[in-house]
Design a protein around this motif. Structure first.
Motif, short mmCIF file in Angstrom:
data_model
loop_
_atom_site.label_atom_id
_atom_site.label_comp_id
_atom_site.label_asym_id
_atom_site.label_seq_id
_atom_site.Cartn_x
_atom_site.Cartn_y
_atom_site.Cartn_z
N ALA A 156 0.83 -1.21 0.00
CA ALA A 156 0.00 0.00 0.00
C ALA A 156 0.86 1.26 0.00
N TYR A 157 1.96 1.21 0.71
CA TYR A 157 2.92 2.33 0.76
C TYR A 157 3.45 2.63 -0.63
N LEU A 158 3.87 1.60 -1.33
CA LEU A 158 4.42 1.77 -2.67
C LEU A 158 3.34 2.18 -3.67
N ALA A 159 2.14 1.66 -3.51
CA ALA A 159 1.04 2.00 -4.41
C ALA A 159 0.65 3.47 -4.25
N GLU A 160 0.59 3.94 -3.01
CA GLU A 160 0.26 5.35 -2.77
C GLU A 160 1.33 6.26 -3.35
N PHE A 161 2.57 5.86 -3.22
CA PHE A 161 3.63 6.66 -3.82
C PHE A 161 3.47 6.74 -5.34
N ARG A 162 3.20 5.61 -5.98
CA ARG A 162 3.04 5.61 -7.44
C ARG A 162 1.89 6.52 -7.87
N ARG A 163 0.81 6.51 -7.07
CA ARG A 163 -0.32 7.38 -7.38
C ARG A 163 0.08 8.85 -7.33
N LEU A 164 0.81 9.21 -6.29
CA LEU A 164 1.21 10.60 -6.11
C LEU A 164 2.25 11.03 -7.14
N LYS A 165 3.15 10.13 -7.47
CA LYS A 165 4.16 10.46 -8.48
C LYS A 165 3.50 10.79 -9.81
N LYS A 166 2.48 10.03 -10.15
CA LYS A 166 1.75 10.28 -11.39
C LYS A 166 0.96 11.58 -11.30
N LYS A 167 0.30 11.80 -10.17
CA LYS A 167 -0.55 12.97 -10.00
C LYS A 167 0.24 14.27 -10.04
N TYR A 168 1.44 14.26 -9.45
CA TYR A 168 2.22 15.50 -9.30
C TYR A 168 3.42 15.57 -10.25
N LYS A 169 3.41 14.75 -11.29
CA LYS A 169 4.60 14.64 -12.15
C LYS A 169 4.97 15.94 -12.84
N GLU A 170 4.01 16.83 -13.04
CA GLU A 170 4.31 18.11 -13.69
C GLU A 170 4.78 19.16 -12.70
N GLU A 171 4.72 18.85 -11.40
CA GLU A 171 5.02 19.86 -10.39
C GLU A 171 6.29 19.60 -9.58
N ILE A 172 6.67 18.34 -9.44
CA ILE A 172 7.80 18.02 -8.56
C ILE A 172 8.31 16.62 -8.87
N GLU A 173 9.60 16.41 -8.68
CA GLU A 173 10.16 15.06 -8.78
C GLU A 173 9.96 14.36 -7.44
N LEU A 174 9.28 13.24 -7.45
CA LEU A 174 9.04 12.48 -6.23
C LEU A 174 9.83 11.19 -6.24
N TYR A 175 10.31 10.82 -5.04
CA TYR A 175 11.11 9.61 -4.87
C TYR A 175 10.61 8.86 -3.64
N VAL A 176 10.76 7.55 -3.69
CA VAL A 176 10.36 6.73 -2.56
C VAL A 176 11.56 5.95 -2.03
N GLY A 177 11.71 5.96 -0.73
CA GLY A 177 12.78 5.23 -0.07
C GLY A 177 12.29 4.62 1.22
N MET A 178 13.21 4.14 2.01
CA MET A 178 12.94 3.68 3.36
C MET A 178 14.16 3.98 4.22
N GLU A 179 13.91 4.27 5.48
CA GLU A 179 14.99 4.36 6.45
C GLU A 179 15.09 2.99 7.12
N ILE A 180 16.19 2.30 6.84
CA ILE A 180 16.31 0.90 7.23
C ILE A 180 17.34 0.76 8.35
N ASP A 181 16.92 0.15 9.43
CA ASP A 181 17.80 -0.03 10.58
C ASP A 181 18.75 -1.20 10.42
N TYR A 182 19.99 -1.00 10.91
CA TYR A 182 20.84 -2.16 11.17
C TYR A 182 20.49 -2.66 12.56
N LEU A 183 20.12 -3.93 12.64
CA LEU A 183 19.82 -4.55 13.93
C LEU A 183 20.77 -5.71 14.20
N ASN A 184 20.91 -6.58 13.21
CA ASN A 184 21.76 -7.77 13.35
C ASN A 184 22.02 -8.31 11.93
#
Length: 279
Positions: free
Chosen positions: A58-86
């Motif tokens: 759902a996170y990735l799908a919402e990003f794709r929706r917004l990237k398409k919607k705002y493509k003429e206004e801003i460059e959008l990127y999706v990432g994650m902040e990933i922890d090192y645990l072990n």
């Protein structure tokens, strides 16, 4: 508008206080040229502050929706902040590498106590003091060394673009024991870490989240000299959890960098990290 970018922000898919679209709308209003959403990545256990693995589609799908919607206004990127645990939980694992992300942030929040319990070092100074007294038997140095060991393992594992809020623990350490981060052993740990980052060809984030309330950046301004000496590329991010804070502290950080002789920062442009002038 020059240097109006941000690649570290947390929306309501994790512990952010607004929807993904509200952050994008704020970025458009403020004249950002590029904006990245980077929810806290799933952990092997449930927390209030991380993205649940079942919600990743759902996170990735919402990003794709917004990237398409705002493509003429801003460059959008999706990432994650990933922890090192072990060795089983870090940015380079197959799960995170196979996700269709534009970038990955490598961070350390959690460490293991001598008894094998997981604790969060990214907490209030009061709770931090309680943790090292109770969970590390009053040995603050051992807690800090454990944090740097985890940070080194993060860099060794790799699989990410830039280090998130490096040396963020210095603030809580100083609140607990003023002057401890000026001790030779601490400075050596920090120097060794940045040397390792440079050897691996990684970028480091200048995190501005605490600037308004605490007047500091992560890593601290006093650490920037070694970043400069090692020629480590820098990304300036606000680590925003609210839309109104997407630019908080960034202008001040960029000005400080410029005054200290830094000429460029890194920005994503057309999907690639590029070195751009600080203006």
């Amino acid at each position: 508008m020059a240097n109006r970018t941000n690649y570290h922000s947390h929306c309501s898919f994790c512990d952010g206080k607004a929807s993904m679209e509200e952050f994008v709308e704020a970025a458009v209003r403020q004249g950002f040229t590029a904006y990245g959403i980077s929810s806290h990545a799933p952990l092997p256990f449930s927390t209030f502050w991380t993205l649940n693995r079942t919600k990743v589609p759902a996170y990735l799908a919402e990003f794709r929706r917004l990237k398409k919607k705002y493509k003429e206004e801003i460059e959008l990127y999706v990432g994650m902040e990933i922890d090192y645990l072990n060795p089983e939980q870090h940015p380079a694992t197959d799960y995170f590498q196979h996700l269709p992300l534009d970038y990955r942030i490598g961070s350390v929040h959690l460490i293991y106590t001598p008894a094998g319990q997981i604790i969060d070092t990214d907490t209030s100074p009061e709770n931090f003091r309680k943790l090292w007294k109770e969970k590390f038997q009053g040995d603050l140095r051992r807690l800090l060394e454990t944090y740097f060991e985890a940070s080194m393992r993060l860099v060794e594992a790799g699989g990410f673009d830039f280090v998130g809020h490096a040396n963020k623990i210095f603030y809580n350490a100083e609140q607990s024991c003023p002057g401890i981060t000026e001790e030779d052993w601490y400075k050596k740990k920090l120097s060794d870490f940045f040397v390792f980052v440079a050897e691996k060809g990684l970028m480091v984030e200048i995190n501005t989240k605490a600037y308004i309330q605490k007047g500091c950046f992560f890593p601290s301004i006093r650490d920037w000299k070694i970043l400069q000496e090692l020629q480590i590329p820098l990304v300036v991010n606000s680590d925003a959890h609210r839309p109104e804070l997407i630019h908080a502290g960034r202008a001040e950080a960029l000005q400080q960098l410029k005054e200290k002789g830094f000429k460029t920062v890194m920005e994503l442009r057309e999907g690639k990290w590029q070195e751009v002038p600080i203006v």
